[in-house]
Design an enzyme around this catalytic site. Structure first.
Site, mmCIF file in Angstrom:
data_model
loop_
_atom_site.group_PDB
_atom_site.id
_atom_site.type_symbol
_atom_site.label_atom_id
_atom_site.label_comp_id
_atom_site.label_asym_id
_atom_site.label_seq_id
_atom_site.Cartn_x
_atom_site.Cartn_y
_atom_site.Cartn_z
ATOM 1 N N GLU A 101 0.822 -1.213 0.000
ATOM 2 C CA GLU A 101 0.000 0.000 0.000
ATOM 3 C C GLU A 101 0.851 1.257 0.000
ATOM 4 O O GLU A 101 1.927 1.286 0.588
ATOM 5 C CB GLU A 101 -0.848 0.041 1.280
ATOM 6 C CG GLU A 101 -1.839 -1.069 1.383
ATOM 7 C CD GLU A 101 -2.445 -1.161 2.784
ATOM 8 O OE1 GLU A 101 -2.527 -0.138 3.483
ATOM 9 O OE2 GLU A 101 -2.833 -2.275 3.153
ATOM 10 N N CYS A 114 3.146 8.295 1.636
ATOM 11 C CA CYS A 114 3.547 7.365 2.698
ATOM 12 C C CYS A 114 3.775 6.005 2.044
ATOM 13 O O CYS A 114 2.848 5.413 1.497
ATOM 14 C CB CYS A 114 2.433 7.291 3.752
ATOM 15 S SG CYS A 114 2.722 6.042 5.016
ATOM 16 N N CYS A 121 5.324 -7.590 7.779
ATOM 17 C CA CYS A 121 6.280 -7.074 8.759
ATOM 18 C C CYS A 121 6.536 -8.141 9.814
ATOM 19 O O CYS A 121 5.625 -8.874 10.209
ATOM 20 C CB CYS A 121 5.699 -5.819 9.416
ATOM 21 S SG CYS A 121 6.839 -5.031 10.584
ATOM 22 N N CYS A 125 4.062 -5.849 16.408
ATOM 23 C CA CYS A 125 3.420 -4.882 17.308
ATOM 24 C C CYS A 125 1.934 -5.243 17.466
ATOM 25 O O CYS A 125 1.251 -5.555 16.490
ATOM 26 C CB CYS A 125 3.563 -3.458 16.779
ATOM 27 S SG CYS A 125 5.283 -2.942 16.663
ATOM 28 N N CYS A 128 -0.914 -3.330 15.322
ATOM 29 C CA CYS A 128 -0.662 -2.999 13.917
ATOM 30 C C CYS A 128 -1.166 -4.081 12.967
ATOM 31 O O CYS A 128 -0.859 -5.265 13.127
ATOM 32 C CB CYS A 128 0.833 -2.782 13.718
ATOM 33 S SG CYS A 128 1.241 -2.242 12.061
ATOM 34 N N CYS A 342 -2.066 1.951 7.959
ATOM 35 C CA CYS A 342 -1.233 1.014 7.201
ATOM 36 C C CYS A 342 -1.600 -0.449 7.426
ATOM 37 O O CYS A 342 -1.900 -0.873 8.529
ATOM 38 C CB CYS A 342 0.240 1.243 7.485
ATOM 39 S SG CYS A 342 0.687 1.059 9.198
#
Ligand code: SAH
Length: 356
Positions: A101, A114, A121, A125, A128, A342
């Site tokens: 994205e 951005c 990832c 976290c 997220c 995100c």
């Protein structure tokens, strides 16, 4: 993929990852005259989708380049525009069918893009959406450049600022990110100044120290989210590797080396990190470090039990910091009608694809 290589994909080098001087060497090896490199580089950084579009190159050279090099050009498979503020969110399909994205945000001071630095990832976290399926792969420097270039081309909006705050952890893809910064900053390319670029990290301490040595004039944003180890380790596993104290020491070195004020991101999570005590502890921890704190109202992610703090709680927290002279802003929520936080769009797309 080896993150330190200049990006080989199916044995073919991605041509857009090459710097101008590397391209010169590569073209000389192909027996080309010196002036060709700049010609090809200019085409690449203008966002051509195929070597065929490089119309002032001999046909034979276009064919040779296509044989030796991969020219990446992501396809926008989703494009959502906010009716509220003009924010545009893209879901790009990459050459291996992975998706990332990019978000274009319109501010008075210019358009900011951005970008994602990885597909997925590894950081885990708790709040997220990007980390839910883990890390799939790292993006090449050329793919990050593509996000900026093709967002500008598709939207018709000139991009003046870049934030590495999309999917992924930029300092987990350090070499490719540094190469991307060199490419996007180059005078013969998009020529975006380092002071117009922010890089956000969850706190990979050795890489922060390494970045400090490069003395780049970009803005370092650190996702702090809690001032104490107990809370931070619960919501950010990276804290179990490098503590708050180690992270803030690295930030002090970063400031000493670069003279750049650090920006701290702090997502306000109800009853987790939003108390007046947390604000006071944060003040103590940041003492003597020129900093800016950016409070982010938590974006609720379906899979997570964490909830956003009430507005009044966010404002109370902000006031406590400001009273002690720490610059503190509350991030404006852009694109709230288009899943602009995100990882949300990619996740939704993956779910839809698996339901079909
Ligand atoms: N990996 C980098 C950049 C990615 S995310 C980093 O950790 O900094 C950019 C910012 O959005 C980070 O501060 C991240 O912690 C924050 N963020 C992620 N999910 C969020 C959510 N649901 N609500 C609010 N902020 C979030």
């Amino acid at each position: 993929m080896d993150s330190s290589s200049p990006n080989c994909s199916n044995e073919m080098t991605e041509i857009k990852t090459l710097t101008l001087s590397e391209l010169k060497t590569a073209l000389t090896e192909l027996g080309q005259p010196g002036f060709r490199a700049k010609q090809v580089y200019t085409w690449l950084h203008r966002g051509v989708r195929s070597f065929e579009e490089m119309t002032d190159l001999p046909k034979s050279l276009r064919q040779t380049l296509a044989e030796y090099y991969l020219l990446t050009a992501p396809v926008p498979i989703r494009r959502q525009e906010s009716k509220l503020d003009g924010t545009i969110k893209y879901l790009w399909q990459l050459h291996d069918d992975n998706c990332v994205e990019t978000v274009l945000m319109r501010y008075h001071h210019g358009n900011t893009v951005c970008i994602s630095s990885e597909v997925g990832c590894a950081m885990g976290c708790a709040f997220c959406a990007s980390t839910i399926g883990g890390l799939v792969r790292r993006l090449s420097a050329g793919e990050m450049l593509d996000e900026v270039m093709f967002t500008e081309l598709d939207s018709g909006q000139p991009v003046s600022n870049i934030v590495l705050m999309g999917i992924g952890e930029p300092l987990d893809n350090y070499d490719n990110v540094c190469r991307f910064l060199e490419l996007v900053n180059s005078g013969e390319g998009m020529n975006i100044g380092m002071r117009h670029i922010s890089l956000s990290t969850c706190g990979i301490v050795p890489r922060i120290l390494e970045l400090a040595e490069s003395k780049l004039q970009l803005t370092l944003s650190v996702s702090l989210h809690a001032p104490d180890d107990e809370t931070r380790s619960k919501i950010m596993p990276v804290n179990r590797r490098w503590s708050v104290e180690e992270l803030l020491d690295a930030c002090r070195s970063y400031y000493d080396k670069t003279g750049r004020r650090i920006s701290f991101e702090y997502a306000m999570i109800r009853d987790v990190n939003d108390s007046p005590e947390a604000a006071r502890l944060l003040l103590r921890k940041l003492k003597g470090l020129p900093a800016h704190v950016n409070l982010i109202p938590l974006n609720h992610v379906e899979e997570s039990p964490l909830k956003p703090s009430d507005r009044a709680v966010v404002l109370r927290f902000q006031k406590l910091l400001e009273e002690q002279g720490v610059a503190c802003t509350v991030r404006r929520t852009l694109g709230s009608d288009i899943d602009a936080s995100c990882g949300q769009l990619r996740k939704k797309h993956a779910q839809q694809a698996s339901n079909q």
